[in-house]
Design an enzyme around this catalytic site. Sequence first.
Site, short mmCIF file in Angstrom:
data_model
loop_
_atom_site.label_atom_id
_atom_site.label_comp_id
_atom_site.label_asym_id
_atom_site.label_seq_id
_atom_site.Cartn_x
_atom_site.Cartn_y
_atom_site.Cartn_z
N LYS A 162 8.26 -8.06 -0.27
CA LYS A 162 8.10 -7.66 -1.66
C LYS A 162 9.62 -7.16 -1.98
O LYS A 162 9.56 -7.74 -3.08
CB LYS A 162 6.95 -6.12 -1.75
CG LYS A 162 5.45 -6.73 -0.79
CD LYS A 162 5.05 -4.74 -0.31
CE LYS A 162 3.73 -5.07 0.13
NZ LYS A 162 3.22 -5.91 1.20
N GLU A 251 -2.44 -7.33 -0.06
CA GLU A 251 -2.38 -7.56 1.36
C GLU A 251 -3.62 -6.66 2.78
O GLU A 251 -2.71 -5.62 2.63
CB GLU A 251 -1.18 -8.25 1.78
CG GLU A 251 -0.79 -9.17 0.92
CD GLU A 251 -0.73 -10.32 1.41
OE1 GLU A 251 -1.47 -10.60 2.27
OE2 GLU A 251 -0.57 -11.30 0.28
N CYS A 285 -2.30 -7.81 11.38
CA CYS A 285 -3.50 -8.35 10.60
C CYS A 285 -4.25 -9.28 10.97
O CYS A 285 -4.18 -10.54 10.60
CB CYS A 285 -2.54 -8.32 8.87
SG CYS A 285 -1.62 -8.89 9.04
N GLU A 446 1.42 -12.96 -0.73
CA GLU A 446 3.64 -12.99 -0.77
C GLU A 446 3.75 -14.38 0.20
O GLU A 446 3.24 -15.01 0.77
CB GLU A 446 3.53 -11.40 0.44
CG GLU A 446 2.42 -10.82 -0.19
CD GLU A 446 3.09 -9.12 0.22
OE1 GLU A 446 2.68 -9.00 1.44
OE2 GLU A 446 3.59 -8.92 -0.44
P1 NAD Z 1 -3.99 1.86 5.60
O1 NAD Z 1 -4.36 1.53 4.01
O2 NAD Z 1 -3.97 3.87 5.67
O3 NAD Z 1 -2.07 2.62 4.56
C1 NAD Z 1 -1.42 1.33 4.28
C2 NAD Z 1 -0.59 2.57 3.01
O4 NAD Z 1 -0.94 3.14 1.50
C3 NAD Z 1 0.36 3.59 3.92
O5 NAD Z 1 1.91 3.77 2.82
C4 NAD Z 1 0.14 4.59 3.65
O6 NAD Z 1 0.51 5.92 3.34
C5 NAD Z 1 -1.17 4.48 2.11
N1 NAD Z 1 -2.37 5.99 1.96
C6 NAD Z 1 -2.98 5.82 2.95
N2 NAD Z 1 -3.88 6.29 1.85
C7 NAD Z 1 -4.02 6.33 0.91
C8 NAD Z 1 -4.61 6.65 0.00
N3 NAD Z 1 -5.97 7.71 -0.11
N4 NAD Z 1 -3.88 6.60 -1.41
C9 NAD Z 1 -2.85 6.36 -1.55
N5 NAD Z 1 -2.69 5.86 -0.03
C10 NAD Z 1 -2.65 6.12 0.85
O7 NAD Z 1 -3.38 1.18 6.47
P2 NAD Z 1 -2.97 1.43 7.81
O8 NAD Z 1 -3.57 1.97 8.40
O9 NAD Z 1 -1.52 2.06 8.06
O10 NAD Z 1 -2.27 0.01 7.80
C11 NAD Z 1 -3.61 -0.55 8.80
C12 NAD Z 1 -4.10 -2.12 7.70
O11 NAD Z 1 -3.32 -2.46 7.33
C13 NAD Z 1 -4.65 -2.51 8.64
O12 NAD Z 1 -6.53 -3.15 7.60
C14 NAD Z 1 -3.93 -4.25 8.57
O13 NAD Z 1 -4.82 -5.16 9.07
C15 NAD Z 1 -4.07 -3.95 7.09
N6 NAD Z 1 -2.17 -5.16 7.07
C16 NAD Z 1 -2.43 -6.23 6.08
C17 NAD Z 1 -1.86 -6.93 6.45
C18 NAD Z 1 -1.48 -8.48 5.37
O14 NAD Z 1 -0.21 -8.09 4.82
N7 NAD Z 1 -2.80 -9.12 5.24
C19 NAD Z 1 -0.26 -6.40 6.70
C20 NAD Z 1 -0.22 -5.68 8.01
C21 NAD Z 1 -1.07 -4.59 7.97
#
Ligand code: NAD
Length: 465
Positions: A162, A251, A285, A446
């Site tokens: 990003k 993503e 992911c 991205e």
């Molecule tokens: P998550 O959605 O819990 O957290 C992601 C971000 O959102 C973190 O910075 C977290 O602090 C913030 N967050 C959490 N809860 C929130 C809320 N209620 N309100 C606002 N912000 C909030 O995800 P995770 O468990 O940390 O990561 C795993 C997920 O990410 C998996 O589904 C994985 O596949 C996905 N992922 C996708 C990619 C891609 O490029 N497509 C890459 C890596 C991970």
Amino acid sequence: MTVPTYPLIIGGADREAEGGATLDVPSPHTGEVIARIASASAADVDAAVGAARAALPAWRALAPLERGAAIARMAALFDQEAGDVARLVHEEMGKPLGEAQAEVARAGEVIHHFAAEAERLWEQYLPAGGGFGRGNHVRGEGIGVVASITPWNFPVALVVWKLAPALAAGCTLVVKPAQEAPLAAWRVCDIARRSGLPDGVVNCVLGDGPPLGEALATHDGVDKVAFTGSRRVAELIAGWAAPRLKALSLELGGHGPLVVLDDADLDVAVDVAATQGFANAGQACYSVNRVLVPRAREAEFLDALRARVATIELGPMATERGFERHRVLLDDARAGGATVEGGEVIEGRRLAPALVTNAGPGVKVVDEEPFTPIVTVMPYDTVDEAVAEANRPDYGLVGYVCGGDLRRTMDVARRLECGTVAVNGWRVVVPHAPYAGWKGSGVGAELGHPGLEAFIRWQHARVLA
Ligand code: NAD
């Protein structure tokens, strides 16, 4: 051992959080506290967004060559400090040091790529149309202040994907790493300022994820939210952004199919399944989650995969939640009549890789992104059946196909409803090609040129006289 405290970075300066609040960062290896982070409040977020807004006009107006040179200086400093950054990734989220080094090296390539891309933001002069007027001047500029919200599983790469294109486009940022793994991401922002980027161009807020994510996604001073994470949180963010008409990129997770065709080289197919199934202990992911194998080759494939899996050692699961989910998924699979091999606890949060067979739709691990080290192998009778199963779940991030006849293999690749397809191998990401989630795996792209345009707003000046 003294435990370091990581401050917020606002307007180029280290800042304590309001009231001096901090949070502990525990090691996934030992459970010991390895660092403290400032725990930002909504007022701190407001200050960070204010600093990014203040820095925006000058950064956006900088000539592309100068902006590119500034990002190239950041890339050079990042390369110098890559070893330290990788060590932080290993310590804070548990991935083996070699995997952390690879993540950081690839992230460095992304910064270099977008430093060069910054120079190629050409403006266009198009001829007059419609029989009158002098011409059409089309130019892009940075969309504005970007909030970067990222998960813990690739704590450096997902920030850089990003930050680098946003900077190249002329945007300023507030970076919010995941609370579970904030240290290496903080270091990226610190490298950005020490490399000479103007104060306020890259700000970093740390702390409790949900309130900070909400404060950013609802802030009037944020023009775009660039989010990677779970679908559950993406829906919340999209809901907050919608009435404010903020630009968004999302993503999300995947449920990677690997289609093995009947003429595939099984050594390659096994390598793809084992490498992508268990990289980062399945917390990726782009993981291979379901392997679709011709029924006639299933036994041969499974024997080779078992032998390979026996050699794999995983790092600890990054979170207690993920560790617990592994058990829940395997219990659900057994209850659904599936066969589970491996998957036991080695020690602490370290798991053995698991293979699941005799499972189909209705079993959680086949329907939902596992995000733990589990690969399910499913036999198929016709290629149409394999493609239908590959496309069945509401995900579309990364798919894999292995086959001998390239024309036929590419035909299957095109039929996979995935933003990225790896053919006869497992390396999926390059800086100059887009990485996009289709269907339930996201909105936008991205990397590549689309990943740069995602941070640009366009202006057309129609010169009439
Ligand atoms: P998550 O959605 O819990 O957290 C992601 C971000 O959102 C973190 O910075 C977290 O602090 C913030 N967050 C959490 N809860 C929130 C809320 N209620 N309100 C606002 N912000 C909030 O995800 P995770 O468990 O940390 O990561 C795993 C997920 O990410 C998996 O589904 C994985 O596949 C996905 N992922 C996708 C990619 C891609 O490029 N497509 C890459 C890596 C991970």
